[in-house]
Design a protein around this motif. Structure first.
Motif, short mmCIF file in Angstrom:
data_model
loop_
_atom_site.label_atom_id
_atom_site.label_comp_id
_atom_site.label_asym_id
_atom_site.label_seq_id
_atom_site.Cartn_x
_atom_site.Cartn_y
_atom_site.Cartn_z
N UNK A 121 1.13 17.64 -79.41
CA UNK A 121 1.48 16.47 -78.60
C UNK A 121 0.25 15.67 -78.16
N UNK A 122 -0.94 16.20 -78.38
CA UNK A 122 -2.16 15.46 -78.04
C UNK A 122 -2.29 14.26 -78.97
N UNK A 123 -2.54 13.05 -78.44
CA UNK A 123 -2.61 11.84 -79.28
C UNK A 123 -3.68 11.91 -80.38
N UNK A 124 -4.84 12.49 -80.07
CA UNK A 124 -5.90 12.57 -81.08
C UNK A 124 -5.50 13.49 -82.22
N UNK A 125 -4.91 14.62 -81.89
CA UNK A 125 -4.48 15.57 -82.92
C UNK A 125 -3.33 14.98 -83.73
N UNK A 126 -2.40 14.32 -83.06
CA UNK A 126 -1.27 13.69 -83.76
C UNK A 126 -1.77 12.63 -84.73
N UNK A 127 -2.80 11.88 -84.35
CA UNK A 127 -3.36 10.85 -85.23
C UNK A 127 -4.00 11.49 -86.46
N UNK A 128 -4.71 12.57 -86.26
CA UNK A 128 -5.35 13.27 -87.38
C UNK A 128 -4.30 13.83 -88.32
N UNK A 129 -3.26 14.46 -87.77
CA UNK A 129 -2.20 15.03 -88.60
C UNK A 129 -1.47 13.95 -89.40
N UNK A 130 -1.28 12.77 -88.81
CA UNK A 130 -0.60 11.69 -89.55
C UNK A 130 -1.52 11.07 -90.60
N UNK A 131 -2.81 11.07 -90.34
CA UNK A 131 -3.78 10.48 -91.27
C UNK A 131 -3.97 11.36 -92.51
N UNK A 132 -3.86 12.67 -92.34
CA UNK A 132 -4.06 13.60 -93.44
C UNK A 132 -2.77 14.36 -93.72
N UNK A 133 -1.97 13.87 -94.66
CA UNK A 133 -0.72 14.55 -94.99
C UNK A 133 -0.99 15.99 -95.47
N UNK A 134 -0.18 16.90 -95.03
CA UNK A 134 -0.35 18.29 -95.41
C UNK A 134 -1.27 19.06 -94.47
N UNK A 135 -1.95 18.35 -93.57
CA UNK A 135 -2.81 19.04 -92.61
C UNK A 135 -1.92 19.77 -91.60
N UNK A 136 -2.42 20.89 -91.13
CA UNK A 136 -1.65 21.63 -90.14
C UNK A 136 -2.61 22.30 -89.16
#
Length: 164
Positions: A121-136
């Motif tokens: 739910x952290x905005x920075x982490x959510x942005x990274x996850x959306x920027x890199x598909x498949x990242x977890x």
């Protein structure tokens, strides 16, 4: 003639057997008991406590628990013996029909899941996850907060005195 009787030497009496004194070890929680098992290098018991013991009530010298599925039947007896050896106090470990609290392993799992949800739910982490598909997210580590120096902690240098 005077008869002199030899004085009897005092019979050797061994000193009373001294039992080794065990310092009173405070046990206030299941985590304290796990810490004792760890410090006494009893990893089997440490793991068993974390996985299978559900605390119901803990008082000095008395532990009431419920067991999770898969626990060995002798666990309460073994726990009682080890607590007596480690704390120097007789412990009564009894089983309860109550469900008891969560095991330490269940608590750790719940904390870990909460940390993962907070990270997602952290905005920075959510942005990274959306920027890199498949990242977890594979792990969550919260760094210690750095110490902040206060004005009183900073000593003035000799150059600062001249500037005034």
């Amino acid at each position: 003639m005077r008869l002199v009787q030899p004085q009897a030497e005092p019979a050797f009496q061994p000193a009373p057997a001294m039992e080794p004194e065990v310092a009173e070890v405070p046990v206030r929680s299941l985590a304290d008991i796990v810490g004792l098992a760890d410090s006494n290098r009893d990893m089997k018991l440490k793991v068993a406590i974390k996985r299978y013991v559900r605390p119901v009530r803990l008082e000095p010298g008395r532990l009431v628990i419920a067991l999770a599925d898969g626990a060995e039947r002798d666990l309460p007896n073994e726990l009682s013996r080890k607590l007596k050896a480690w704390t120097g106090r007789t412990w009564m470990v009894s089983l309860s029909q109550e469900a008891g609290g969560q095991t330490l392993a269940e608590e750790e799992t719940a904390k870990r899941e909460t940390a993962f949800m907070d990270a997602r739910s952290d905005p920075a982490v959510a942005a990274i996850l959306s920027r890199f598909p498949g990242a977890r997210i594979i792990d969550v580590r919260i760094p210690d907060a750095p110490e902040v120096e206060t004005v009183e902690d900073i000593e003035p240098s000799s150059d600062d005195d001249e500037a005034l």
